[in-house]
Design a protein around this motif. Structure first.
Motif, PDB file in Angstrom:
ATOM      1  N   UNK A  84       0.823  -1.213   0.000  1.00  0.00           N
ATOM      2  CA  UNK A  84       0.000   0.000   0.000  1.00  0.00           C
ATOM      3  C   UNK A  84       0.854   1.258   0.000  1.00  0.00           C
ATOM      4  N   UNK A  85       2.179   1.077  -0.031  1.00  0.00           N
ATOM      5  CA  UNK A  85       3.108   2.191   0.137  1.00  0.00           C
ATOM      6  C   UNK A  85       3.976   2.343  -1.106  1.00  0.00           C
ATOM      7  N   UNK A  86       3.828   3.452  -1.842  1.00  0.00           N
ATOM      8  CA  UNK A  86       4.618   3.634  -3.065  1.00  0.00           C
ATOM      9  C   UNK A  86       6.121   3.614  -2.812  1.00  0.00           C
ATOM     10  N   UNK A  87       6.560   3.945  -1.596  1.00  0.00           N
ATOM     11  CA  UNK A  87       7.981   4.024  -1.273  1.00  0.00           C
ATOM     12  C   UNK A  87       8.513   2.767  -0.583  1.00  0.00           C
ATOM     13  N   UNK A  88       7.701   1.746  -0.470  1.00  0.00           N
ATOM     14  CA  UNK A  88       8.105   0.534   0.248  1.00  0.00           C
ATOM     15  C   UNK A  88       9.264  -0.156  -0.468  1.00  0.00           C
ATOM     16  N   UNK A  89      10.306  -0.482   0.267  1.00  0.00           N
ATOM     17  CA  UNK A  89      11.473  -1.141  -0.320  1.00  0.00           C
ATOM     18  C   UNK A  89      11.156  -2.557  -0.770  1.00  0.00           C
TER      19      UNK A  89
ATOM     20  N   UNK B 125       0.928  -2.288  -6.478  1.00  0.00           N
ATOM     21  CA  UNK B 125       0.693  -1.176  -5.563  1.00  0.00           C
ATOM     22  C   UNK B 125      -0.800  -0.885  -5.499  1.00  0.00           C
ATOM     23  N   UNK B 126      -1.361  -0.987  -4.291  1.00  0.00           N
ATOM     24  CA  UNK B 126      -2.744  -0.582  -4.029  1.00  0.00           C
ATOM     25  C   UNK B 126      -2.686   0.434  -2.893  1.00  0.00           C
ATOM     26  N   UNK B 127      -2.497   1.684  -3.256  1.00  0.00           N
ATOM     27  CA  UNK B 127      -2.338   2.758  -2.273  1.00  0.00           C
ATOM     28  C   UNK B 127      -3.642   2.945  -1.499  1.00  0.00           C
ATOM     29  N   UNK B 128      -3.593   2.785  -0.189  1.00  0.00           N
ATOM     30  CA  UNK B 128      -4.815   2.875   0.612  1.00  0.00           C
ATOM     31  C   UNK B 128      -5.468   4.248   0.524  1.00  0.00           C
ATOM     32  N   UNK B 129      -4.705   5.251   0.143  1.00  0.00           N
ATOM     33  CA  UNK B 129      -5.259   6.608   0.024  1.00  0.00           C
ATOM     34  C   UNK B 129      -6.232   6.727  -1.146  1.00  0.00           C
TER      35      UNK B 129
END
Length: 220
Positions: A56-61, A75-79
């Motif tokens: 859910x985090x675009x910056x996740x390593x 990527x499924x951004x919760x926002x």
């Protein structure tokens, strides 16, 4: 004195699953437990396949970790979702597209809803850095140190709607040393997490024939 850490159940007593399990990993951050699971699979210690990683985090390593291993990462951004149920519905659709049988939360920093739990009854696992039922929620290691416990650790449990409260699958106990800080204790707990999670998954896969498969339905 640096006492040894203890795992339960005994790794030597965990049976080998009858067939490999298909895993979907949910991760919000660094992805070190994803890496540990992937390494256990490559070493032949876990009979499983990671079909997809969802973050859910675009910056996740974890995204780079998955890419290096050629594993799809979505990527499924919760926002982007007005309700938690909407996010979970999108997650379930991705899991189904990749034929996932077990959902593995590896540093997933979102509370799940009945939508996901109904789609994968008793097949959603989570890892928490404490000996549950003690020290639920955030900053578990800090909570343990403040309470002055002599034994800390980590727990793999089946996920329910109540946070960090599902049935316990496996645990690792880590002695607390007099000089420990939150950082030093967490590093030793994390080392046990990397051992424990693949073992717990192996145990669940071996018992999986007794559990219902994905329901194939969404419940909003």
């Amino acid at each position: 004195m640096n006492l040894p850490s203890l795992l339960w159940p005994d790794p030597d007593g965990i049976p080998v699953p009858s067939q490999p399990g298909i895993l979907g990993i949910l991760a919000s951050g660094n992805g070190s437990n994803f890496e540990a699971i992937a390494q256990a699979i490559e070493a032949g210690e876990l009979q499983a396949q990671i079909a997809v990683v969802i973050t859910n985090n675009p910056k996740a390593y974890v995204r780079q970790r998955a890419q290096k291993r050629g594993i799809p990462c979505v990527l499924l951004d919760h926002r982007d979702y007005p309700r938690r149920e909407d996010l979970d519905a999108a997650i379930v659709q991705v899991l189904w597209q990749h034929h996932v049988e077990w959902v593995i939360m590896a540093g997933w920093m979102r509370l799940v809803t009945q939508v996901l739990l109904s789609a994968y009854p008793d097949r959603v696992l989570n890892l928490h850095p404490s000996l549950l039922p003690s020290f639920k929620g955030l900053r578990a290691v800090e909570q343990a140190l403040k309470c002055g416990v002599k034994i800390a650790g980590c727990t793999v449990h089946r996920v329910t709607l109540e946070m960090d409260s599902g049935p316990i699958v496996a645990q690792a106990a880590v002695p607390v040393l007099p000089e420990d800080t939150v950082e030093s204790l967490y590093r030793r707990i994390q080392a046990q997490e990397h051992r424990l999670y693949p073992l717990a998954i192996r145990l669940c896969l071996a018992e999986g024939s007794l559990l219902p498969k994905s329901s194939g339905k969404l419940h909003n």
